[in-house]
Design an enzyme around this catalytic site. Structure first.
Site, PDB file in Angstrom:
ATOM      1  N   GLN A 191      -4.673  -5.274   6.927  1.00 20.86           N
ATOM      2  CA  GLN A 191      -5.675  -6.192   6.370  1.00 20.86           C
ATOM      3  C   GLN A 191      -5.622  -7.580   6.997  1.00 20.86           C
ATOM      4  OE1 GLN A 191      -8.000  -5.122   4.449  1.00 20.86           O
ATOM      5  NE2 GLN A 191      -7.152  -3.186   3.746  1.00 20.86           N
ATOM      6  N   LYS A 236     -10.367  -0.774  10.618  1.00 18.95           N
ATOM      7  CA  LYS A 236     -10.510  -1.951   9.763  1.00 18.95           C
ATOM      8  C   LYS A 236     -10.853  -3.198  10.579  1.00 18.95           C
ATOM      9  CE  LYS A 236      -7.383  -0.285   6.134  1.00 18.95           C
ATOM     10  NZ  LYS A 236      -8.269   0.372   5.165  1.00 18.95           N
ATOM     11  N   HIS A 266       0.876  -1.175   0.000  1.00 17.33           N
ATOM     12  CA  HIS A 266       0.000   0.000   0.000  1.00 17.33           C
ATOM     13  C   HIS A 266       0.917   1.229   0.000  1.00 17.33           C
ATOM     14  CE1 HIS A 266      -2.817   2.917   1.850  1.00 17.33           C
ATOM     15  NE2 HIS A 266      -3.794   2.096   1.541  1.00 17.33           N
ATOM     16  N   CYS A 280      -4.893   2.599  -3.566  1.00 17.98           N
ATOM     17  CA  CYS A 280      -3.676   3.121  -2.922  1.00 17.98           C
ATOM     18  C   CYS A 280      -2.520   2.150  -3.106  1.00 17.98           C
ATOM     19  CB  CYS A 280      -3.895   3.413  -1.438  1.00 17.98           C
ATOM     20  SG  CYS A 280      -5.132   4.658  -1.154  1.00 17.98           S
ATOM     21  N   ASP A 309       2.913  -4.928   8.133  1.00 14.04           N
ATOM     22  CA  ASP A 309       1.738  -4.066   7.977  1.00 14.04           C
ATOM     23  C   ASP A 309       0.515  -4.964   8.106  1.00 14.04           C
ATOM     24  OD1 ASP A 309      -0.497  -2.829   6.922  1.00 14.04           O
ATOM     25  OD2 ASP A 309       0.503  -2.062   5.131  1.00 14.04           O
TER      26      ASP A 309
END
Lengths: 420, 158
Positions: free
Chosen positions: A216, A239, A136, A377, A213
């Protein structure tokens, strides 16, 4: 606050029961353009359950005050609520100590914090930062800025046609110049679940720290930072069914001790004089200024909510939906899935012959189906596949097979309108 | 449902499928690259201008149905127009797109371009419909900002 919460994910509800929790989300009963809302944009942001809404409302109505500095009851309540949320996040990630949990605005700020503070302490000209071809923008640009500041070099591990990391290339790119590996756990544009444990082990064999990261992955998979042994893990509250503007950075204590502060201000200091300032203990050294207290409290409620359901059950439910959605989408003539990794979570990215994703998005919206269209993104991912954009349906725990049927019906309408 | 067909009118779908004046323009003395970062759309607009009159105009690029059809219909509408008239037409077109959605659009003086009257009900799509026009204006102004990424001086040969 919740010291009794077990460190591992509870068995929770069975996969089949998860969709029954749809009614926990008030917004899902509204209509859009006169049609029932079919929300398939959870990778963008998730909807919020009543438990989170109620907790934040109660915070502002009954407990609101500034934290860590009051002598009055409300300040004690607010501090307990906020620090209680930190403990919930610690337990959620299975970190050793709340000293390792820094509250931030979200994944983006968490990565910027590491790029700034770790970068300042440990990165110099000629060093290398290693990322992947499926990041991202928030896991690209902070490193580019760091490289501009220091003269370090950004290296990128390529991905293959399925959207999987090319591990041989990763091993080849790891060197004594590598100062940090930063990679996405689950790709927001492709849905790929990366073999982060293997990536971390390979990096550690060369004494290179790794940032994961988790924007998600936190909503879709049980995460255990101790088992992963990652050095940093970043995720966003919004999220995982919590509020926007509240997220967390997990970092090993040894790094947080060694890194200089990110921002200066109140709360991050032990004492200040014009001659010398000493910093507060962890994690407060990295939390300058009044935090998003209500957001943190809401994030804690979201963590409680998810753990009550059980991430294993959520993952199983979403996995079933992903398999079903994949099968149904592939029935549509002219539709191509973008991102076909063997391990995927939560994301169905696709294109349709000669029909632009933007048109798909507009037509679906009028059918009540909310998806995202564009580059997500992740422009380098689009470039990798030679596409300007994709349409992306992404899943949350509240989705059902009926939602995917509505998506497929909507795509039928798209084809009808474009005469294909 | 009626709103969707307001947006995707037959003529728009036709120009999307078979865009007119689609290709580079030999002898063009103005060109610019336009980009809509939100959806990744990219158009290059070419124009041959003589004595302040747009003799020929064409475009290439990738985009949604609205941006492609808009570019196609723009090239048809501008051929033979003075630069001043082109500017006036764009102002009218812009008003058509951004007027209040509850007021029926008045397409007077716009000719075929009035087919975009439905866009005002879809505010997020206004940028799609104006991309080609903004790019053309940039080309005519000779603004080198984005056009330079195409590697040529937009004023070269002019």
């Amino acid at each position: 606050m919740s010291a009794t919460t077990p460190a591992t994910t509870k068995p929770g509800a069975a996969a089949g029961d998860i969709a029954a929790h749809r009614s926990d989300f008030p917004i899902l009963s509204r209509q859009v353009h006169g049609k029932p809302l079919v929300y398939l944009d959870s990778a963008n942001t998730t909807q919020k359950p009543e438990a989170v809404l109620e907790r934040m409302d109660r915070y502002y109505r009954d407990e609101n005050a500034n934290i860590h500095r009051g002598t009055h009851l409300l300040s004690e309540l607010a501090t307990a609520a906020y620090e209680g949320a930190r403990e919930k996040v610690r337990s959620f990630l299975n970190a050793r100590s709340t000293r390792e949990i820094v509250f931030v605005r979200g994944t983006t700020e968490a990565i910027n914090l590491v790029a700034s503070s770790y970068g300042q302490g440990f990165v110099k000209a000629g060093d290398e930062i290693l990322i992947t071809g499926m990041e991202h923008h928030s896991n690209i640009v902070p490193w580019q800025l760091l490289c501009q500041r220091t003269g370090a070099v950004l290296k990128v591990v390529p991905i293959d046609d399925r959207g999987e990391l090319v591990l041989e290339e990763y091993e080849r790119l790891l060197s004594e110049r590598t100062k940090l590996v930063s990679l996405v756990h689950v790709s927001n544009a492709l849905g790929t679940v990366n073999p982060v444990k293997r990536v971390i082990d390979l990096a550690h064999a060369r004494n290179v720290p790794v940032l994961v990261d988790g924007a998600q992955s936190a909503p879709h998979l049980p995460v255990d930072v101790a088992a992963l042994d990652c050095d940093f893990f970043a995720f966003s509250g919004h999220k995982i069914y919590g509020p926007t503007g509240a997220g967390a950075l997990y970092a090993k204590e040894k790094w947080l001790e060694a890194m200089p502060p990110y921002q200066g201000g109140g709360d991050m200091i032990a004492s200040v004089s014009f001659e010398k300032t000493t910093y507060n203990e962890l994690p407060y050294k990295f939390e300058a200024g009044t935090s998003n207290i209500a957001g943190g409290v809401g994030l804690g409620a979201a963590v409680d909510y998810l753990r009550e359901l059980g991430l294993d059950a959520v993952a199983a439910h979403e996995h079933d939906l992903l398999a079903y959605g994949t099968e149904r989408l592939l029935e549509i003539p002219g539709l191509t899935l973008v991102g076909t990794a063997r391990e995927k979570a939560g994301v169905l990215s696709f294109v349709m012959d000669e029909i632009h994703p933007h048109d798909i998005g507009t037509i679906l919206d009028r059918e009540g189906v909310a998806i995202r269209t564009g580059h997500h993104c992740a422009q380098p991912v689009m470039t990798r596949y030679g596409l300007p954009a994709t349409a992306r349906a992404s899943l949350g725990l509240y989705n059902t097979r009926a939602d995917l049927d509505a998506l497929v019906a909507g795509l039928g309408r798209v084809r009808e309108l474009f005469g294909r | 449902m009626s709103q969707l067909s307001d947006l995707y009118q037959e003529m728009i779908l036709d120009h999307n499928k078979s865009p007119r004046n689609f290709g580079t323009l030999p002898g063009a003395n103005h060109q610019a690259l336009g980009h809509n970062p939100l959806c990744g759309d990219q158009l290059t607009v070419y124009a041959r201008v003589e004595d302040g009159v747009i003799r020929e105009v064409s475009f290439i690029g990738k985009g949604c149905a609205i941006s492609k059809a808009s570019a196609s219909l723009m090239t048809e509408a501008l051929k033979g127009k003075s630069e001043g008239d082109a500017e006036l037409l764009f102002t009218k077109f812009h008003d058509l797109l951004t007027g209040p959605p509850d007021v029926k659009a008045d397409g007077k003086g716009l000719g075929k371009l009035a087919v975009f009257s439905g866009v005002r009900e879809f505010p997020v799509r206004v940028k799609c419909a104006t991309l080609a026009w903004h790019t053309l204006r940039q080309a005519l102004a000779g603004s080198p900002t984005v056009a330079s990424t195409e590697g040529g001086d937009p004023e070269a040969g002019g």
